[in-house]
Enzyme design. Structure first.
Site, PDB file in Angstrom:
ATOM      1  N   ARG A  80      -1.231  -9.273  -4.162  1.00 46.85           N
ATOM      2  CA  ARG A  80      -0.665  -7.989  -4.583  1.00 46.85           C
ATOM      3  C   ARG A  80       0.822  -8.062  -4.893  1.00 46.85           C
ATOM      4  NH1 ARG A  80      -3.931  -4.211  -0.218  1.00 46.85           N
ATOM      5  NH2 ARG A  80      -5.931  -4.522  -1.257  1.00 46.85           N
TER       6      ARG A  80
ATOM      7  N   LEU B  19      -5.255   5.565  -4.652  1.00 47.62           N
ATOM      8  CA  LEU B  19      -5.586   4.158  -4.866  1.00 47.62           C
ATOM      9  C   LEU B  19      -6.843   3.971  -5.696  1.00 47.62           C
ATOM     10  CD1 LEU B  19      -4.897   1.204  -3.831  1.00 47.62           C
ATOM     11  CD2 LEU B  19      -6.757   1.565  -2.237  1.00 47.62           C
TER      12      LEU B  19
ATOM     13  N   ASN C 177      -7.842  -7.830   4.668  1.00 43.77           N
ATOM     14  CA  ASN C 177      -7.588  -8.377   6.008  1.00 43.77           C
ATOM     15  C   ASN C 177      -7.257  -7.293   7.026  1.00 43.77           C
ATOM     16  OD1 ASN C 177      -8.142 -11.089   5.909  1.00 43.77           O
ATOM     17  ND2 ASN C 177      -6.022 -11.749   5.604  1.00 43.77           N
ATOM     18  N   SER C 178      -6.844  -6.112   6.544  1.00 43.92           N
ATOM     19  CA  SER C 178      -6.348  -5.111   7.490  1.00 43.92           C
ATOM     20  C   SER C 178      -7.474  -4.433   8.276  1.00 43.92           C
ATOM     21  CB  SER C 178      -5.532  -4.070   6.737  1.00 43.92           C
ATOM     22  OG  SER C 178      -5.196  -3.021   7.574  1.00 43.92           O
TER      23      SER C 178
ATOM     24  N   ALA D  54      -9.873   3.866   3.327  1.00 43.49           N
ATOM     25  CA  ALA D  54     -10.005   2.492   2.824  1.00 43.49           C
ATOM     26  C   ALA D  54     -11.255   2.379   1.967  1.00 43.49           C
ATOM     27  CB  ALA D  54     -10.040   1.506   3.989  1.00 43.49           C
TER      28      ALA D  54
ATOM     29  N   ARG E  34       0.400  -9.031   2.953  1.00 43.83           N
ATOM     30  CA  ARG E  34      -0.985  -9.006   3.462  1.00 43.83           C
ATOM     31  C   ARG E  34      -1.968  -9.207   2.313  1.00 43.83           C
ATOM     32  NH1 ARG E  34      -5.143  -4.918   3.861  1.00 43.83           N
ATOM     33  NH2 ARG E  34      -3.777  -3.397   2.846  1.00 43.83           N
TER      34      ARG E  34
ATOM     35  N   HIS F 183       1.835   0.840  -0.360  1.00 44.97           N
ATOM     36  CA  HIS F 183       0.492   0.864   0.213  1.00 44.97           C
ATOM     37  C   HIS F 183       0.442   0.523   1.693  1.00 44.97           C
ATOM     38  CE1 HIS F 183      -3.845   0.612   0.099  1.00 44.97           C
ATOM     39  NE2 HIS F 183      -3.862  -0.651   0.404  1.00 44.97           N
TER      40      HIS F 183
ATOM     41  N   GLU G  22      -8.797  -2.642  -5.002  1.00 50.23           N
ATOM     42  CA  GLU G  22      -8.821  -3.990  -5.556  1.00 50.23           C
ATOM     43  C   GLU G  22     -10.251  -4.409  -5.895  1.00 50.23           C
ATOM     44  OE1 GLU G  22      -5.491  -6.565  -4.231  1.00 50.23           O
ATOM     45  OE2 GLU G  22      -7.122  -7.394  -3.052  1.00 50.23           O
TER      46      GLU G  22
ATOM     47  N   HIS H  18      -6.260   7.554   8.591  1.00 53.45           N
ATOM     48  CA  HIS H  18      -6.178   6.924   7.270  1.00 53.45           C
ATOM     49  C   HIS H  18      -7.244   5.852   7.037  1.00 53.45           C
ATOM     50  CE1 HIS H  18      -4.324   6.212   3.420  1.00 53.45           C
ATOM     51  NE2 HIS H  18      -4.454   4.920   3.646  1.00 53.45           N
TER      52      HIS H  18
ATOM     53  N   PHE I  96     -11.635 -10.697  -3.655  1.00 53.88           N
ATOM     54  CA  PHE I  96     -10.488  -9.812  -3.434  1.00 53.88           C
ATOM     55  C   PHE I  96      -9.207 -10.599  -3.714  1.00 53.88           C
ATOM     56  CE2 PHE I  96      -9.513  -5.708  -1.158  1.00 53.88           C
ATOM     57  CZ  PHE I  96     -10.595  -5.004  -1.660  1.00 53.88           C
TER      58      PHE I  96
ATOM     59  N   LYS J 233      -3.096  12.909  16.457  1.00 54.37           N
ATOM     60  CA  LYS J 233      -2.506  14.125  15.881  1.00 54.37           C
ATOM     61  C   LYS J 233      -3.461  14.799  14.898  1.00 54.37           C
ATOM     62  CE  LYS J 233       0.549  11.824  12.462  1.00 54.37           C
ATOM     63  NZ  LYS J 233       1.918  11.694  11.989  1.00 54.37           N
TER      64      LYS J 233
ATOM     65  N   HIS K 150       0.735  -1.893  -3.874  1.00 56.71           N
ATOM     66  CA  HIS K 150      -0.592  -2.195  -4.420  1.00 56.71           C
ATOM     67  C   HIS K 150      -0.487  -2.029  -5.932  1.00 56.71           C
ATOM     68  CE1 HIS K 150      -4.847  -2.026  -5.239  1.00 56.71           C
ATOM     69  NE2 HIS K 150      -5.149  -2.210  -3.976  1.00 56.71           N
TER      70      HIS K 150
ATOM     71  N   GLY L 128      -9.116   3.451  13.090  1.00 60.52           N
ATOM     72  CA  GLY L 128      -9.947   2.271  13.349  1.00 60.52           C
ATOM     73  C   GLY L 128      -9.487   1.499  14.575  1.00 60.52           C
TER      74      GLY L 128
ATOM     75  N   GLN M   2       4.325  -3.519   1.247  1.00 65.79           N
ATOM     76  CA  GLN M   2       3.394  -3.913   0.182  1.00 65.79           C
ATOM     77  C   GLN M   2       3.222  -2.836  -0.878  1.00 65.79           C
ATOM     78  OE1 GLN M   2      -1.120  -4.597   0.857  1.00 65.79           O
ATOM     79  NE2 GLN M   2      -0.211  -6.562   0.304  1.00 65.79           N
TER      80      GLN M   2
HETATM   81  C1  FAD Z   1      -6.034   4.345   0.405  1.00 66.12           C
HETATM   82  C2  FAD Z   1      -6.086   3.125   1.260  1.00 66.12           C
HETATM   83  C3  FAD Z   1      -7.082   2.191   1.048  1.00 66.12           C
HETATM   84  C4  FAD Z   1      -7.141   1.048   1.851  1.00 66.12           C
HETATM   85  N1  FAD Z   1      -8.133   0.136   1.637  1.00 66.12           N
HETATM   86  C5  FAD Z   1      -8.240  -0.945   2.445  1.00 66.12           C
HETATM   87  C6  FAD Z   1      -9.307  -1.861   2.303  1.00 66.12           C
HETATM   88  O1  FAD Z   1     -10.199  -1.702   1.473  1.00 66.12           O
HETATM   89  N2  FAD Z   1      -9.349  -2.925   3.123  1.00 66.12           N
HETATM   90  C7  FAD Z   1      -8.400  -3.146   4.093  1.00 66.12           C
HETATM   91  O2  FAD Z   1      -8.500  -4.130   4.822  1.00 66.12           O
HETATM   92  N3  FAD Z   1      -7.377  -2.259   4.257  1.00 66.12           N
HETATM   93  C8  FAD Z   1      -7.287  -1.173   3.472  1.00 66.12           C
HETATM   94  N4  FAD Z   1      -6.255  -0.291   3.654  1.00 66.12           N
HETATM   95  C9  FAD Z   1      -5.365  -0.455   4.798  1.00 66.12           C
HETATM   96  C10 FAD Z   1      -6.083  -0.008   6.067  1.00 66.12           C
HETATM   97  O3  FAD Z   1      -7.001   1.002   5.759  1.00 66.12           O
HETATM   98  C11 FAD Z   1      -5.130   0.518   7.129  1.00 66.12           C
HETATM   99  O4  FAD Z   1      -4.085  -0.410   7.340  1.00 66.12           O
HETATM  100  C12 FAD Z   1      -5.860   0.718   8.447  1.00 66.12           C
HETATM  101  O5  FAD Z   1      -7.009   1.503   8.250  1.00 66.12           O
HETATM  102  C13 FAD Z   1      -4.970   1.365   9.486  1.00 66.12           C
HETATM  103  O6  FAD Z   1      -5.749   1.657  10.614  1.00 66.12           O
HETATM  104  P1  FAD Z   1      -5.062   2.117  11.973  1.00 66.12           P
HETATM  105  O7  FAD Z   1      -6.151   2.335  12.956  1.00 66.12           O
HETATM  106  O8  FAD Z   1      -3.985   1.171  12.318  1.00 66.12           O
HETATM  107  O9  FAD Z   1      -4.357   3.494  11.603  1.00 66.12           O
HETATM  108  P2  FAD Z   1      -4.924   4.866  10.980  1.00 66.12           P
HETATM  109  O10 FAD Z   1      -6.328   4.776  10.553  1.00 66.12           O
HETATM  110  O11 FAD Z   1      -3.890   5.275  10.005  1.00 66.12           O
HETATM  111  O12 FAD Z   1      -4.898   5.830  12.234  1.00 66.12           O
HETATM  112  C14 FAD Z   1      -3.686   6.241  12.842  1.00 66.12           C
HETATM  113  C15 FAD Z   1      -4.009   7.188  13.976  1.00 66.12           C
HETATM  114  O13 FAD Z   1      -2.809   7.450  14.690  1.00 66.12           O
HETATM  115  C16 FAD Z   1      -2.712   8.841  14.944  1.00 66.12           C
HETATM  116  N5  FAD Z   1      -1.294   9.166  15.103  1.00 66.12           N
HETATM  117  C17 FAD Z   1      -0.250   8.781  14.334  1.00 66.12           C
HETATM  118  N6  FAD Z   1       0.892   9.301  14.834  1.00 66.12           N
HETATM  119  C18 FAD Z   1       0.563  10.015  15.938  1.00 66.12           C
HETATM  120  C19 FAD Z   1       1.285  10.788  16.889  1.00 66.12           C
HETATM  121  N7  FAD Z   1       2.613  10.965  16.826  1.00 66.12           N
HETATM  122  N8  FAD Z   1       0.591  11.391  17.883  1.00 66.12           N
HETATM  123  C20 FAD Z   1      -0.757  11.271  17.987  1.00 66.12           C
HETATM  124  N9  FAD Z   1      -1.488  10.556  17.108  1.00 66.12           N
HETATM  125  C21 FAD Z   1      -0.831   9.926  16.105  1.00 66.12           C
HETATM  126  C22 FAD Z   1      -3.401   9.493  13.767  1.00 66.12           C
HETATM  127  O14 FAD Z   1      -3.837  10.785  14.104  1.00 66.12           O
HETATM  128  C23 FAD Z   1      -4.559   8.531  13.532  1.00 66.12           C
HETATM  129  O15 FAD Z   1      -5.663   8.859  14.353  1.00 66.12           O
HETATM  130  C24 FAD Z   1      -6.177   0.854   2.861  1.00 66.12           C
HETATM  131  C25 FAD Z   1      -5.188   1.793   3.070  1.00 66.12           C
HETATM  132  C26 FAD Z   1      -5.130   2.897   2.261  1.00 66.12           C
HETATM  133  C27 FAD Z   1      -4.003   3.872   2.472  1.00 66.12           C
END
Ligand code: FAD
Length: 598
Positions: A286, A243, A393-394, A49, A389, A354, A246, A45, A117, A38, A233, A15, A231
């Site tokens: 949480r 998961l 909010n994430s 969510a 958190r 989490h 919530e 991830h 939430f 990667k 959960h 995201g 955190q």
């Molecule tokens: C099951 C689950 C449910 C969740 N539900 C919610 C929710 O409902 N509401 C909310 O606000 N938050 C939620 N969260 C938290 C939230 O989803 C995450 O914190 C957020 O999506 C992280 O986004 P990001 O873009 O930072 O990382 P990610 O979406 O994790 O993306 C990381 C990226 O980095 C890349 N990467 C990592 N290391 C390397 C490397 N060495 N080389 C190249 N690429 C690399 C990966 O390929 C990936 O594309 C949830 C989390 C989980 C685990």
């Protein structure tokens, strides 16, 4: 070594990475973006969510409410200037992605639906059934495709940052398909690599969440901030850690102990109200809910299952129609993994690792102290999450600060001189190649990645769980120090270059061990209890000493050096965190003390 020239390299296409890439393309279509991930972007991830994204949406809510919930929820460790700007931008960002196609769930009269939430004292979580992250990620991904300036490098594993003359000049990455190391020369780099929950054995986090970006920035001299705050959960499926959002409790699900009691009223979150719920209870924050589980377990009030001690998430009073409309995915998960239909039976759950509140130190513009290096999303610590958190909010954070990091990088590229000394940068690129070659050479090492990883997982759970104390944390810190040495003697069985997942896992293990080292040292030195960092030997919050961010500075020879940075307070002075009836009583007393309006 192959060299790719670009303007801005982004590590991570989840995201935050996609949002940053779009912000850059919108600001200046001539800026070339290399988007390195990667995994294929839709496997990031963010896709997992479920529950939703927070932003003020209704007349009964205010920006101040969102601010207060976030700052209090974070136990006053948030930087309030960042939170103030975050709550203002949140609804704008959520509306923006709707215009790009995000299918928010609706009320019958056509308004965007919002659900309650945890820790949010009013309903403000926008959702797309219980697949919110999937829809957000899909929306961002398809939007990114319309910009030719965004060049994707899927299945490229980033290894090291290039730093020359005090500025970040690029990044190296292994093309996983061939095993070749590529040098991306760039005028700015944005790290959006997500969290590192995989340093714990029982987690909701996907296997790719290994803290690579945090470790890369850390090794390049950027401090990791507030790493001790992890955190849990409260509602993970036992066995797998999958998961149950919530949103289950937001829609009315309740938690019961072995006697069928809604035990949370014993932990300052009650009283138990009939639905619609006016008080906190299951919608408390949480950290408090996970800590309550720990106490229930100590009291012998949890339910013994074949997966270990659990409590029940009871949704049976909600009816099939509501569950199928708003929570179809989690119903499916409970059925598939435990064989339980939540329409008819309560589901056993337990707390699960989490999210990491800490991460790469940035300011509210996404800038790190290293010129030309930015970070956003879960890998970054702005900080709007403080010591705990609030759920939902994430997703909003990655939109708000992904955009900001992208825009800040554009400003940097517009202002910056030509890239630095090419020879120096190429020499550093060659060092990454040497790291890879050393692993592929096999050598005389005796350690295996799987063996070291399981020791790491075990010790992290033992020393740095929901409750912590010095003696067990010190043992963990010592084990991590020894793993830092032993990981140098890893021997791979597969020494080929082509799609070598063993190589990637070895590098991920190196990242995770560095993250563990920053986490354990920061946790040992924070001799207070705040938010998710609860110590049995220092039970009270200590604002005099610890109303400050811990900053872990990398030291290749030993544990990190820790210093502290003041928290930014604008309008909310630290106070007791109150929920449920206690919060309402305090609010009423405050109103009564105010002079009556004319
Ligand atoms: C099951 C689950 C449910 C969740 N539900 C919610 C929710 O409902 N509401 C909310 O606000 N938050 C939620 N969260 C938290 C939230 O989803 C995450 O914190 C957020 O999506 C992280 O986004 P990001 O873009 O930072 O990382 P990610 O979406 O994790 O993306 C990381 C990226 O980095 C890349 N990467 C990592 N290391 C390397 C490397 N060495 N080389 C190249 N690429 C690399 C990966 O390929 C990936 O594309 C949830 C989390 C989980 C685990």
């Amino acid at each position: 070594m192959d060299v790719i020239d670009t303007d801005i390299a982004i590590v991570g296409a989840g995201g935050a990475g996609l949002r940053a890439a779009i912000a850059i393309a919108e600001a200046d279509p001539k800026i070339r973006v290399a988007l390195i991930s990667k995994v294929y972007p839709m496997r990031s991830h963010t896709c997992a969510a479920e529950g939703g994204a927070a932003g003020v949406a209704r007349d009964n809510d205010t920006l101040d409410n969102h601010f207060n919930d976030t700052v209090g929820g974070g136990d006053w460790l948030t930087d309030q200037d960042a939170v103030e700007e975050f709550v203002v931008e949140a609804p704008k960002q959520l509306t923006r992605i709707e215009q790009w196609g995000c299918p928010w769930s609706r009320t019958p009269d056509g308004k965007v639906a919002v659900r309650p939430f945890g820790g949010m004292k009013i309903e403000r979580t926008w959702y797309a059934a219980d697949k919110t992250g999937f829809h957000i990620l899909h929306t961002l991904f398809q939007t990114s495709l319309k910009y030719p300036s965004i060049q994707r490098y899927d299945e490229f594993y980033s290894v090291d940052l290039m730093v020359e003359n005090g500025a970040c000049r690029g990044v190296t990455a292994i093309e996983i398909r061939t095993g070749n190391v590529i040098l991306f020369k760039a005028r700015a780099v944005i790290i959006c690599s997500g969290g590192g929950g995989r340093i714990f054995p029982f987690t909701t986090n996907g296997a790719i969440k290994t803290g690579d970006g945090m470790a890369m920035a850390y090794r390049a001299g950027v401090p990791l901030k507030d790493m001790e705050f992890v955190q849990y959960h409260p509602t993970g499926l036992p066995g797998t850690g999958i998961l149950l959002t919530e949103g289950c409790r937001g829609e009315g699900g309740v938690l019961r102990n072995k006697d069928g009691r809604r035990y949370l009223e014993d932990y300052g979150l009650g009283p138990a109200d009939p639905w619609p719920r006016k008080k906190a209870m299951e919608l408390g924050p949480r950290d408090r809910l996970s800590q309550a589980f720990w106490h229930e377990q100590k009291k012998g009030n949890t339910i013994d299952t074949k997966w270990g001690p659990c409590i029940h998430l009871d949704m049976t009073h909600l009816g099939e129609a509501l569950i199928s409309e708003r929570l179809p995915f989690v119903r499916d998960l409970a059925k598939s993994y435990l064989g339980i239909d939540m329409v008819t039976d309560p589901v056993p759950v337990r707390p699960v690792v989490h999210y990491m509140m800490g991460g790469i130190h940035t300011d509210k513009h996404g800038a790190t102290p290293l010129a030309g290096l930015y970070a956003a999303g879960e890998c970054a610590c702005v900080s709007i999450n403080g010591a705990n958190r609030l759920g939902s909010n994430s997703l909003t954070e990655l939109l708000v600060f992904g955009t900001r990091a992208g825009e800040s990088a554009v400003a940097h590229v517009h202002g910056t001189a030509a890239p630095g000394d090419a020879a120096v940068v190429e020499r550093q690129g060659a060092d990454s190649e040497k790291r890879v070659q050393a692993l592929l050479a096999g050598g005389s090492g005796t350690e295996s990645v799987a063996g070291l990883r399981s020791e790491m997982l075990h010790t992290m759970e033992e020393g740095c769980g929901i409750y912590r104390e010095e003696a067990s944390m010190q043992v963990t810190a010592d084990v991590i120090s020894s793993l830092r040495e032993r990981v140098k003697s890893v021997r791979l069985k597969d020494c080929s270059r082509v799609f070598n997942t063993a190589l990637v896992q070895a590098l991920e293990l190196q990242s995770m061990i560095e993250v563990c080292s920053a986490l354990t040292t920061s946790a040992l030195l924070r001799t207070e209890s705040r938010g998710s960092h609860q110590r049995l030997d220092y039970e009270k919050r200590d604002d005099e000493k610890f109303l400050c961010h811990s900053m872990a500075h990398y030291d290749p020879k030993g544990p990190p050096k820790i210093d502290y940075l003041d928290v930014i307070i604008t309008k909310s002075q630290p106070a007791e965190r109150l929920y449920g009836a206690a919060a309402e009583a305090a609010e009423a007393a405050k109103k009564a003390a105010q002079p009556a309006a004319e």
